[in-house]
Enzyme design. Structure first.
Site, PDB file in Angstrom:
ATOM      1  CG  ASP A  38      -0.375   0.300   2.524  1.00  0.00           C
ATOM      2  OD1 ASP A  38       0.863   0.425   2.614  1.00  0.00           O
ATOM      3  OD2 ASP A  38      -1.133   0.435   3.501  1.00  0.00           O
ATOM      4  CG  HIS A  93       8.263 -27.886  11.392  1.00  0.00           C
ATOM      5  ND1 HIS A  93       7.846 -27.220  12.516  1.00  0.00           N
ATOM      6  CD2 HIS A  93       9.596 -28.068  11.531  1.00  0.00           C
ATOM      7  CE1 HIS A  93       8.890 -26.994  13.304  1.00  0.00           C
ATOM      8  NE2 HIS A  93       9.965 -27.506  12.730  1.00  0.00           N
ATOM      9  CB  CYS A 113       0.988  -2.218   4.748  1.00  0.00           C
ATOM     10  SG  CYS A 113       0.926  -3.121   6.309  1.00  0.00           S
ATOM     11  N   GLY A 114       2.512  -0.113   6.048  1.00  0.00           N
ATOM     12  CA  GLY A 114       3.257   0.696   7.007  1.00  0.00           C
ATOM     13  C   GLY A 114       3.931  -0.156   8.069  1.00  0.00           C
ATOM     14  CB  THR A 115       2.641  -2.064  10.792  1.00  0.00           C
ATOM     15  OG1 THR A 115       1.424  -2.564  10.225  1.00  0.00           O
ATOM     16  CG2 THR A 115       2.406  -0.702  11.426  1.00  0.00           C
ATOM     17  CG  HIS A 138      10.180 -23.878  12.602  1.00  0.00           C
ATOM     18  ND1 HIS A 138      10.209 -23.778  13.969  1.00  0.00           N
ATOM     19  CD2 HIS A 138      11.423 -24.261  12.229  1.00  0.00           C
ATOM     20  CE1 HIS A 138      11.426 -24.104  14.422  1.00  0.00           C
ATOM     21  NE2 HIS A 138      12.188 -24.393  13.370  1.00  0.00           N
TER      22      HIS A 138
HETATM   23  C1  RB5 Z   1      -1.723   3.021   6.454  1.00  0.00           C
HETATM   24  O1  RB5 Z   1      -1.673   4.272   7.056  1.00  0.00           O
HETATM   25  C2  RB5 Z   1      -1.402   1.942   7.456  1.00  0.00           C
HETATM   26  O2  RB5 Z   1      -2.467   1.788   8.330  1.00  0.00           O
HETATM   27  C3  RB5 Z   1      -1.089   0.645   6.742  1.00  0.00           C
HETATM   28  O3  RB5 Z   1      -0.026   0.850   5.870  1.00  0.00           O
HETATM   29  C4  RB5 Z   1      -0.686  -0.515   7.626  1.00  0.00           C
HETATM   30  O4  RB5 Z   1       0.366  -0.165   8.474  1.00  0.00           O
HETATM   31  C5  RB5 Z   1      -1.756  -1.205   8.318  1.00  0.00           C
HETATM   32  O5  RB5 Z   1      -1.545  -2.194   9.048  1.00  0.00           O
END
Ligand code: RB5
Length: 142
Positions: A7, A133, A64-66, A97
């Site tokens: 994203d 596994h 994504c961001g996280t 695993h």
């Molecule tokens: C976008 O701002 C953020 O929420 C998305 O990239 C992600 O980190 C969601 O888990």
């Protein structure tokens, strides 16, 4: 073939990873997104997950961001085992695993240098094939 998607929060890191994949000689297909403009990560998680379960691609990378939201979404697709990794130890372990088929990364969590080491580890580590596994993965699939 590797499927890659992100994203807006993962777009810049995806560009770095694509550069690494090209230089390392990996074939990949980019399923978007194509800019840092705000978008919804489930759409790209689904595209990459479907590319894997259809057999078109063997592994995927989602950013994504996280790394969390996009992995939660990808794991809704049957047959997907997406793992968020922030270090090489977990990237290796999830291949050995869990036979993870998608690596999820946080573009706001790991810098490009570490992310590329994590990608290298994930892509170069084979599933152990150990009976325990295999059994546990079969239990997940049930
Ligand atoms: C976008 O701002 C953020 O929420 C998305 O990239 C992600 O980190 C969601 O888990």
């Amino acid at each position: 073939m590797i499927a890659i998607g992100c994203d807006h929060g993962g777009y810049e890191l995806k560009q770095e990873i694509k550069k690494y994949l090209s230089e390392a000689g990996y074939e990949f297909e980019d399923y978007g997104c194509d800019s840092t403009e705000s978008c919804d990560y489930p759409e790209y998680a689904k595209k990459v997950a479907k590319a894997i379960v259809s057999g078109k691609c063997e592994k995927g990378i989602l950013i994504c961001g996280t790394g969390i939201g996009i992995s939660i979404a990808a794991n809704k697709v049957k047959g997907i085992r997406a793992a968020v990794c922030t270090d090489c130890f977990t990237a290796e372990a999830t291949r050995l695993h869990n036979d993870a088929n998608i690596l999820a990364l946080g573009g706001r969590v790991v810098g490009p240098g570490l992310a590329i080491k994590i990608v290298e580890t994930f892509l170069s580590t084979a599933f152990s094939g150990d009976e325990r596994h295999v059994r546990r993965i079969a239990q997940i699939e049930e």
